[in-house]
Motif scaffolding. Structure first.
Motif, PDB file in Angstrom:
ATOM      1  N   THR A 175       0.858  -1.188   0.000  1.00  0.00           N
ATOM      2  CA  THR A 175       0.000   0.000   0.000  1.00  0.00           C
ATOM      3  C   THR A 175       0.888   1.229   0.000  1.00  0.00           C
ATOM      4  O   THR A 175       1.852   1.306   0.769  1.00  0.00           O
ATOM      5  CB  THR A 175      -0.929   0.007   1.223  1.00  0.00           C
ATOM      6  N   TYR A 176       0.578   2.170  -0.874  1.00  0.00           N
ATOM      7  CA  TYR A 176       1.375   3.386  -1.028  1.00  0.00           C
ATOM      8  C   TYR A 176       0.605   4.567  -0.441  1.00  0.00           C
ATOM      9  O   TYR A 176      -0.519   4.855  -0.855  1.00  0.00           O
ATOM     10  CB  TYR A 176       1.738   3.604  -2.488  1.00  0.00           C
ATOM     11  N   LEU A 177       1.235   5.209   0.522  1.00  0.00           N
ATOM     12  CA  LEU A 177       0.597   6.297   1.258  1.00  0.00           C
ATOM     13  C   LEU A 177       1.147   7.634   0.789  1.00  0.00           C
ATOM     14  O   LEU A 177       2.358   7.848   0.761  1.00  0.00           O
ATOM     15  CB  LEU A 177       0.864   6.155   2.762  1.00  0.00           C
ATOM     16  N   CYS A 178       0.254   8.520   0.463  1.00  0.00           N
ATOM     17  CA  CYS A 178       0.610   9.890   0.099  1.00  0.00           C
ATOM     18  C   CYS A 178       0.591  10.714   1.383  1.00  0.00           C
ATOM     19  O   CYS A 178      -0.350  10.599   2.186  1.00  0.00           O
ATOM     20  CB  CYS A 178      -0.422  10.398  -0.892  1.00  0.00           C
ATOM     21  N   VAL A 179       1.610  11.547   1.576  1.00  0.00           N
ATOM     22  CA  VAL A 179       1.744  12.259   2.843  1.00  0.00           C
ATOM     23  C   VAL A 179       2.111  13.711   2.574  1.00  0.00           C
ATOM     24  O   VAL A 179       3.008  13.988   1.773  1.00  0.00           O
ATOM     25  CB  VAL A 179       2.838  11.609   3.718  1.00  0.00           C
ATOM     26  N   VAL A 180       1.437  14.640   3.252  1.00  0.00           N
ATOM     27  CA  VAL A 180       1.778  16.050   3.116  1.00  0.00           C
ATOM     28  C   VAL A 180       1.917  16.664   4.505  1.00  0.00           C
ATOM     29  O   VAL A 180       1.347  16.167   5.471  1.00  0.00           O
ATOM     30  CB  VAL A 180       0.715  16.838   2.312  1.00  0.00           C
TER      31      VAL A 180
END
Lengths: 112, 112
Positions: free
Chosen positions: A85-90
């Motif tokens: 699972t690829y998590l986008c983080v800001v």
């Protein structure tokens, strides 16, 4: 509206394929951007930072579009081991300083 | 490599118990964080700390407290555990607010 939104997938792709994920964020003041990878029942691990000019790390390319407030991750020549699972983080600016905000993740399954 | 160690991998506690989750990092990082991760909701920030004896509420602090008496240790406390606190708890640390995080391997807490 969620602060960080991702398509949950799953994306099922054959080995060797190219696959791309997008992520949108709502806070235009966000300053730093990352992609994390999380294997099943494991902790998230930093995959790469995302820079305004775009950046590449081997088979992985990350892009940032500040005007449209989205981030992308491109994976070329997919391997079975890329399944995760690829998590986008800001980073979001708060009264206590910047904090990371995570998307819920996009699941990738690479198949033979 | 930075190592973030969480004291327990799995915990089962009874409703109403006081629960302590411990996290230790070995790289002298200023910043430490507690998240919980639930299916479909992603990682949500509970509390964070940018210095010893300093703490800031995250997005979901209700029912939790924290303690940071030493730089390397950040403890999460469930004052009176409830079944809706059954979750995966992840501790993280970072060298700076705009840098990626290193996560511990997580504590899967079940409250019965």
């Amino acid at each position: 509206r969620k602060e960080v939104e991702q398509d949950p997938g799953p994306f099922n792709v054959p080995e060797g394929a190219t696959v791309a994920f997008n992520c949108t964020y709502s806070n235009s003041a966000s300053q730093s951007f990352f992609w994390y990878r999380q294997d099943c029942r494991k902790e998230p691990k930093l995959l790469m930072s995302v820079y305004s000019s775009g950046n590449e790390d081997g088979r992985f390319t990350a892009q940032l579009n500040r005007a449209s407030q989205y981030i992308s991750l491109l994976i070329r020549d997919s391997k079975l081991s890329d399944s995760a699972t690829y998590l986008c983080v800001v980073t979001i600016l708060t009264g206590g300083g910047n904090k990371l905000t995570f998307g819920t993740g996009t699941q990738l399954k690479v198949e033979l | 490599d930075v190592k973030v160690t969480q004291s327990s991998r799995y915990l089962v506690k009874r409703t109403g118990e006081k629960v302590f989750l411990e996290c230790v990092q070995d790289m002298d990082h200023e910043n430490m964080f507690w998240y919980r991760q639930d299916p479909g909701l992603g990682l949500r920030l509970i509390y964070f700390s940018y210095d010893v004896k300093m703490k800031e509420k995250g997005d979901i602090p209700e029912g939790y407290s924290v303690s940071r008496e030493k730089k390397e240790r950040f403890s999460l406390i469930l004052e009176s555990a409830s079944t809706n606190q059954t979750s995966m708890y992840l501790c993280a640390s970072s060298v700076g607010q705009d840098y990626g995080y290193t996560f511990g391997s997580g504590t899967r807490l079940t409250v019965v």
